[in-house]
Design a protein around this motif. Structure first.
Motif, PDB file in Angstrom:
ATOM      1  N   ILE A   1     -50.816 -52.629  48.788  1.00 48.55           N
ATOM      2  CA  ILE A   1     -50.343 -54.413  49.257  1.00 48.55           C
ATOM      3  C   ILE A   1     -52.190 -54.650  49.589  1.00 48.55           C
ATOM      4  N   GLY A   2     -52.244 -53.870  50.532  1.00 51.00           N
ATOM      5  CA  GLY A   2     -53.815 -53.879  51.665  1.00 51.00           C
ATOM      6  C   GLY A   2     -54.644 -53.773  50.333  1.00 51.00           C
ATOM      7  N   LEU A   3     -54.960 -52.228  49.525  1.00 50.30           N
ATOM      8  CA  LEU A   3     -55.798 -51.829  48.676  1.00 50.30           C
ATOM      9  C   LEU A   3     -55.528 -53.606  47.825  1.00 50.30           C
ATOM     10  N   ALA A   4     -55.125 -53.630  47.476  1.00 49.12           N
ATOM     11  CA  ALA A   4     -55.297 -54.542  46.105  1.00 49.12           C
ATOM     12  C   ALA A   4     -55.270 -55.778  46.646  1.00 49.12           C
ATOM     13  N   ARG A   5     -55.234 -56.387  48.248  1.00 48.31           N
ATOM     14  CA  ARG A   5     -56.621 -57.571  48.124  1.00 48.31           C
ATOM     15  C   ARG A   5     -57.077 -57.280  49.651  1.00 48.31           C
ATOM     16  N   TRP A   6     -57.890 -56.473  49.667  1.00 50.51           N
ATOM     17  CA  TRP A   6     -58.756 -55.349  50.116  1.00 50.51           C
ATOM     18  C   TRP A   6     -60.168 -56.377  50.746  1.00 50.51           C
ATOM     19  N   GLY A   7     -59.855 -57.238  49.416  1.00 49.55           N
ATOM     20  CA  GLY A   7     -61.575 -58.046  49.478  1.00 49.55           C
ATOM     21  C   GLY A   7     -60.909 -59.278  50.954  1.00 49.55           C
ATOM     22  N   THR A   8     -60.002 -59.785  51.315  1.00 50.94           N
ATOM     23  CA  THR A   8     -59.309 -60.495  51.673  1.00 50.94           C
ATOM     24  C   THR A   8     -58.913 -60.148  52.670  1.00 50.94           C
ATOM     25  N   LEU A   9     -58.459 -59.081  52.964  1.00 53.78           N
ATOM     26  CA  LEU A   9     -57.805 -58.462  53.959  1.00 53.78           C
ATOM     27  C   LEU A   9     -58.443 -58.508  55.362  1.00 53.78           C
ATOM     28  N   SER A  10     -57.426 -58.628  56.369  1.00 53.04           N
ATOM     29  CA  SER A  10     -58.436 -58.782  57.893  1.00 53.04           C
ATOM     30  C   SER A  10     -58.527 -57.669  58.101  1.00 53.04           C
ATOM     31  N   PRO A  11     -59.105 -57.796  59.564  1.00 53.77           N
ATOM     32  CA  PRO A  11     -60.394 -56.242  60.047  1.00 53.77           C
ATOM     33  C   PRO A  11     -59.110 -55.726  60.741  1.00 53.77           C
ATOM     34  N   GLU A  12     -58.183 -56.371  61.023  1.00 55.70           N
ATOM     35  CA  GLU A  12     -57.058 -55.789  62.125  1.00 55.70           C
ATOM     36  C   GLU A  12     -56.392 -54.593  60.698  1.00 55.70           C
ATOM     37  N   ARG A  13     -55.881 -56.002  59.985  1.00 57.10           N
ATOM     38  CA  ARG A  13     -54.831 -54.703  58.665  1.00 57.10           C
ATOM     39  C   ARG A  13     -55.828 -53.650  58.231  1.00 57.10           C
ATOM     40  N   LYS A  14     -57.046 -54.255  57.879  1.00 58.00           N
ATOM     41  CA  LYS A  14     -58.262 -52.789  57.579  1.00 58.00           C
ATOM     42  C   LYS A  14     -57.518 -51.875  58.108  1.00 58.00           C
ATOM     43  N   ALA A  15     -57.544 -52.145  59.229  1.00 52.62           N
ATOM     44  CA  ALA A  15     -58.145 -50.224  60.941  1.00 52.62           C
ATOM     45  C   ALA A  15     -56.552 -50.092  60.914  1.00 52.62           C
ATOM     46  N   ALA A  16     -55.588 -50.721  60.323  1.00 54.18           N
ATOM     47  CA  ALA A  16     -54.742 -50.326  61.503  1.00 54.18           C
ATOM     48  C   ALA A  16     -54.132 -48.980  59.506  1.00 54.18           C
ATOM     49  N   LEU A  17     -54.474 -49.850  58.067  1.00 55.34           N
ATOM     50  CA  LEU A  17     -54.244 -48.720  57.079  1.00 55.34           C
ATOM     51  C   LEU A  17     -55.255 -47.351  57.386  1.00 55.34           C
TER      52      LEU A  17
END
Length: 213
Positions: free
Chosen positions: A169-185
């Protein structure tokens, strides 16, 4: 000699004890019957979860579904039955993603079962990850997707199947993913064993994400 008369309270307690025993036997019998109905279905679903015997034959799929639904009629509060039914519908949906008109109703049905499972087992990371994935493949970006994503991350930090789903989910939406969720991944990637890290990197490459992890 006359028998001593039993005190009314003693009769009440005896009656209550008998009622509890009958109710326990009734529910225990229904649970045992439900287990018997689903023995083959649970084995088959385990095979499919492990990637064996795929693609799922429609007859085997229907037999597993029917057995689970029969068991659900006996034990309607069993979260695993809802979760397994959600998996069955999601399994067919993910095989049909190239045909949205076919995949969408299957995903909606999977969501219905996953929601019921989450109500009965609200700390299951796998259920929350599956809710998020179903929403993701429906092309949605609403609050339910991200609430499920965050709960799956919170409860399933060390669960490989959860982390691969969230990475999808997160990598498919990486361009719009929040910084917090990027950090969690990224944090989840750092905790993962090397085999899982390779899988996560492969997902990133498939989605064209160059700055992961």
């Amino acid at each position: 000699m006359n028998r001593a008369r039993r005190h009314p309270l003693a009769w009440a307690l005896l009656g209550l004890g008998l009622l509890v025993a009958v109710v326990s036997a009734y529910h225990g019998g229904r649970a045992a019957l439900a287990d018997a109905f689903t023995l083959k279905a649970r084995w088959q679903i385990g095979q499919w979860r492990d990637g064996e015997d795929l693609p799922a034959e429609i007859e085997k799929w229907r037999n597993a579904r029917d057995d689970l639904q029969q068991a659900l009629a006996l034990t309607p509060d069993n979260p695993q039955l809802y979760d397994d039914l959600g998996f069955l519908y999601a399994l067919r949906a993910y095989r049909a993603l190239a045909v949205p008109d076919l995949a969408r109703p299957l995903l909606q049905q999977a969501l219905t079962y996953y929601r019921q499972a989450s109500l009965r087992r609200p700390m299951s990371p796998h259920t929350w990850a599956n809710i998020a994935l179903a929403r993701h493949y429906l092309g949605e970006s609403g609050p339910e997707l991200w609430q499920a994503f965050d709960l799956a991350m919170a409860y399933g930090q060390n669960e490989p199947a959860v982390q691969t789903g969230l990475a999808e989910i997160g990598l498919a939406r990486w361009g719009t993913l929040s910084p917090e969720r990027k950090a969690a991944l990224r944090a989840a990637h750092a905790r993962a064993l090397p085999t899982l890290q390779k899988q996560l990197v492969a997902i990133a490459r498939r989605h064209g994400v160059a700055d992961y992890p």
